[in-house]
Design a protein around this motif. Structure first.
Motif, short mmCIF file in Angstrom:
data_model
loop_
_atom_site.label_atom_id
_atom_site.label_comp_id
_atom_site.label_asym_id
_atom_site.label_seq_id
_atom_site.Cartn_x
_atom_site.Cartn_y
_atom_site.Cartn_z
N PRO A 67 0.63 -1.18 -0.32
CA PRO A 67 0.16 -0.43 -0.08
C PRO A 67 0.97 1.14 -0.37
O PRO A 67 0.72 2.37 -0.68
CB PRO A 67 -0.78 0.14 1.55
N MET A 68 2.34 1.24 0.59
CA MET A 68 2.84 2.96 0.86
C MET A 68 3.12 2.57 -0.57
O MET A 68 3.57 4.03 -1.43
CB MET A 68 4.12 2.55 1.32
N LEU A 69 3.48 2.03 -1.45
CA LEU A 69 3.92 1.65 -3.33
C LEU A 69 2.28 2.49 -3.92
O LEU A 69 3.09 3.76 -4.56
CB LEU A 69 4.55 0.70 -3.96
N THR A 70 1.10 2.14 -3.28
CA THR A 70 0.06 3.37 -4.16
C THR A 70 0.09 4.45 -3.98
O THR A 70 0.00 5.09 -4.33
CB THR A 70 -0.87 2.09 -3.30
N LEU A 71 0.10 5.31 -2.82
CA LEU A 71 0.44 5.97 -1.93
C LEU A 71 1.88 6.55 -2.57
O LEU A 71 1.34 7.67 -2.73
CB LEU A 71 0.23 6.06 -0.64
N ALA A 72 2.96 6.08 -3.05
CA ALA A 72 4.48 7.00 -3.15
C ALA A 72 4.00 7.47 -4.65
O ALA A 72 4.56 8.30 -4.93
CB ALA A 72 5.31 5.88 -2.54
N ALA A 73 3.54 6.65 -5.85
CA ALA A 73 2.74 6.39 -7.33
C ALA A 73 2.12 7.68 -7.10
O ALA A 73 2.33 8.31 -8.17
CB ALA A 73 2.65 5.75 -7.60
N ALA A 74 1.42 8.51 -6.33
CA ALA A 74 0.14 9.21 -6.30
C ALA A 74 0.92 10.14 -6.06
O ALA A 74 0.61 11.35 -6.73
CB ALA A 74 -0.68 9.18 -4.52
N LYS A 75 1.56 10.34 -4.98
CA LYS A 75 3.26 11.77 -5.16
C LYS A 75 3.75 11.82 -6.28
O LYS A 75 3.50 12.72 -6.63
CB LYS A 75 3.53 11.40 -3.94
N LEU A 76 4.28 10.61 -6.92
CA LEU A 76 5.58 10.77 -7.99
C LEU A 76 4.22 11.62 -9.17
O LEU A 76 5.39 12.38 -9.66
CB LEU A 76 5.61 9.32 -8.18
N ILE A 77 3.08 11.19 -9.62
CA ILE A 77 2.67 11.85 -10.32
C ILE A 77 1.81 12.94 -10.15
O ILE A 77 1.52 13.09 -11.03
CB ILE A 77 1.31 10.74 -11.27
N GLY A 78 1.92 13.70 -8.87
CA GLY A 78 1.15 14.78 -8.52
C GLY A 78 -0.64 14.33 -8.45
O GLY A 78 -0.90 15.71 -8.54
N TYR A 79 -1.19 12.83 -7.65
CA TYR A 79 -2.25 13.20 -8.13
C TYR A 79 -3.10 13.70 -6.94
O TYR A 79 -2.83 13.54 -5.77
CB TYR A 79 -2.45 11.81 -7.68
N GLU A 80 -3.90 14.40 -6.78
CA GLU A 80 -4.33 15.32 -5.41
C GLU A 80 -5.82 14.72 -4.85
O GLU A 80 -6.32 15.15 -5.05
CB GLU A 80 -4.49 16.33 -5.86
N GLY A 81 -6.08 13.65 -6.03
CA GLY A 81 -7.55 13.28 -5.28
C GLY A 81 -7.75 11.91 -4.14
O GLY A 81 -6.17 12.46 -4.00
N LYS A 82 -8.92 11.71 -4.12
CA LYS A 82 -8.51 10.55 -2.62
C LYS A 82 -9.23 9.34 -3.13
O LYS A 82 -8.42 8.15 -2.03
CB LYS A 82 -9.64 11.25 -1.74
N ARG A 83 -8.94 9.00 -4.41
CA ARG A 83 -9.12 7.25 -4.43
C ARG A 83 -8.42 6.60 -4.00
O ARG A 83 -8.63 5.63 -4.34
CB ARG A 83 -10.02 7.03 -5.97
N HIS A 84 -6.77 6.95 -4.21
CA HIS A 84 -5.59 6.20 -4.01
C HIS A 84 -5.91 5.49 -2.69
O HIS A 84 -5.26 4.74 -2.11
CB HIS A 84 -4.37 7.07 -4.40
N ILE A 85 -6.70 6.20 -1.37
CA ILE A 85 -6.22 5.99 0.12
C ILE A 85 -7.63 4.67 -0.12
O ILE A 85 -7.02 3.44 0.29
CB ILE A 85 -7.20 7.15 0.70
N GLY A 86 -8.22 4.81 -0.44
CA GLY A 86 -9.98 3.23 -0.71
C GLY A 86 -8.45 1.92 -1.60
O GLY A 86 -8.56 1.47 -0.37
N LEU A 87 -7.83 2.95 -2.07
CA LEU A 87 -6.66 1.94 -3.32
C LEU A 87 -5.87 0.98 -3.06
O LEU A 87 -5.75 0.00 -2.72
CB LEU A 87 -6.84 2.02 -4.84
N ALA A 88 -5.43 1.65 -1.31
CA ALA A 88 -4.24 1.43 -1.02
C ALA A 88 -4.54 0.33 -0.05
O ALA A 88 -3.75 -0.95 0.48
CB ALA A 88 -3.34 2.35 -0.54
N THR A 89 -5.33 0.39 0.91
CA THR A 89 -6.36 -0.29 2.05
C THR A 89 -6.78 -1.79 0.60
O THR A 89 -6.60 -2.93 1.16
CB THR A 89 -7.80 0.33 2.28
N ALA A 90 -7.20 -1.59 -0.51
CA ALA A 90 -7.53 -2.85 -0.81
C ALA A 90 -6.64 -3.81 -0.89
O ALA A 90 -6.59 -5.43 -1.18
CB ALA A 90 -8.82 -2.40 -2.48
N VAL A 91 -4.94 -2.47 -1.45
CA VAL A 91 -4.05 -4.17 -1.88
C VAL A 91 -3.39 -4.22 -0.22
O VAL A 91 -3.23 -5.75 -0.59
CB VAL A 91 -3.19 -3.04 -2.30
N GLU A 92 -3.68 -3.57 0.26
CA GLU A 92 -3.20 -4.64 1.91
C GLU A 92 -4.40 -5.84 2.13
O GLU A 92 -3.79 -6.67 2.68
CB GLU A 92 -3.37 -3.41 2.92
#
Length: 342
Positions: A67-92
């Protein structure tokens, strides 16, 4: 612990590795707190055993790298939404569910220094709670409002299972090729790393080049991660990581160190592997002998060399992205994953 167990450690390498994981955790800390909140809420059930058993594993000290990789990828590409939070949880949740199932299949007794759930509660509740976590993961996928994300993560879940079944078919089979082994670890480990990174690219709507680069980074990192894990099974570091040294050997699990040792060995050594891994007729001192053979043919070092190769491929996949703190953290985490073997 045997004197023959490979030490595989260096203070400088370990310090660099700790710096890398600290940087990744700092980068993703705020988002990870949100992930943790969702984990706690979605683990709840009126059936008390479900949160108790799931919580036993989730709270056992894992770094939550996927899940850290999901979150880091959002920082990498400048994504400012919130959908990656739920997806990181799904991954975990997917990862945790597979661990619960794996421990039942492997009849494991120890994970991260704690008794496994199947040892405490038994196989049936452990498998069913794993199924519960898979269901929670699918709820979170649906909530992402992206059919492509649902397709990626649902397909990933299927491929992981295929990888585990494929590993069962290669167990005790000394004719397993390096190519077949790579197919197994790609399915059982690397595809979740790949999906964890790719889904952030999908919800950010930045195009197929970004998605493909993130997927490639995760895939190659996952392969490197598993190669190191398989070398670590014969390492003294394994004990300090809360795992039993030689579990793969005792289960007759054919991993790359053994595949290479069988290829490179003498007729006498091949007969030893047939007795211990194929027939699984093992006696006291056989693990020590296996370690001597592995070391004499340099197969643990060769396994780590391959891990470094895939680690470099993971780094190369990030070349399309601009330099920023997230890119540095994701590059450095590759070194962290490989440094676990030294």
């Amino acid at each position: 612990m045997s004197d023959n167990v490979v030490p595989m450690h260096s203070k400088s390498i370990e310090e660099d590795a700790q710096t890398a994981i600290d940087a990744m955790q700092e980068l993703t800390n705020a988002d990870m707190n949100l992930v943790n909140e969702i984990i706690l809420s979605r683990m709840q059930s009126p059936v008390a055993l479900i949160p108790e058993l799931a919580g036993h594993l989730i709270s056992s000290g894992g770094k939550r790298l996927r899940p850290m990789l999901t979150l880091a990828a959002a920082k990498l590409i400048g994504y400012e939404g919130k959908r990656h939070i739920g997806l990181a949880t799904a991954v975990e949740f997917i990862h945790t569910a597979t661990l619960l199932h794996d421990d039942v299949v492997d009849q494991s007794t120890l994970r991260r220094g704690k008794k496994t759930a199947n040892l405490i509660w038994g196989n049936q509740p452990t498998v069913l709670v794993g199924d519960f976590l898979f269901s929670r993961a699918f709820e979170l996928m649906v909530e992402s409002d992206s059919l492509r994300v649902l397709k990626i993560l649902s397909n990933t879940s299927a491929v992981i299972t295929e990888g585990e079944v494929l590993q069962l078919t290669t167990a005790n089979d000394l004719s397993t090729t390096e190519e077949k082994y790579l197919e197994v670890i790609t399915a059982k480990t690397a595809v979740l790393f790949a999906a964890a990174c790719e889904v952030t690219g999908v919800v950010s709507d930045q195009g197929t080049d970004v998605e493909a680069a993130l997927s490639a980074y995760g895939k190659y990192l996952g392969i490197a991660f598993q190669l190191v894990d398989d070398a670590l099974d014969y390492s003294a570091k394994q004990a300090t990581m809360g795992k039993n040294v030689g579990d793969d050997f005792q289960e007759g699990k054919i991993t790359l160190p053994v595949i290479l040792a069988y290829r490179r060995g003498t007729d006498e050594e091949r007969e030893f592997w047939k007795q211990t891994m194929q027939a699984v007729r093992q006696k006291e001192g056989d693990l020590d002998k296996a370690l001597v053979i592995l070391n004499s043919h340099g197969t643990l070092a060769a396994t780590l060399d391959r891990a470094r190769h895939y680690g470099e491929m993971a780094k190369d996949a990030l070349a399309i992205f601009n330099d920023n703190p997230a890119k540095k953290a994701m590059l450095d985490i590759v070194d962290f994953c490989i440094a676990r073997g030294y």
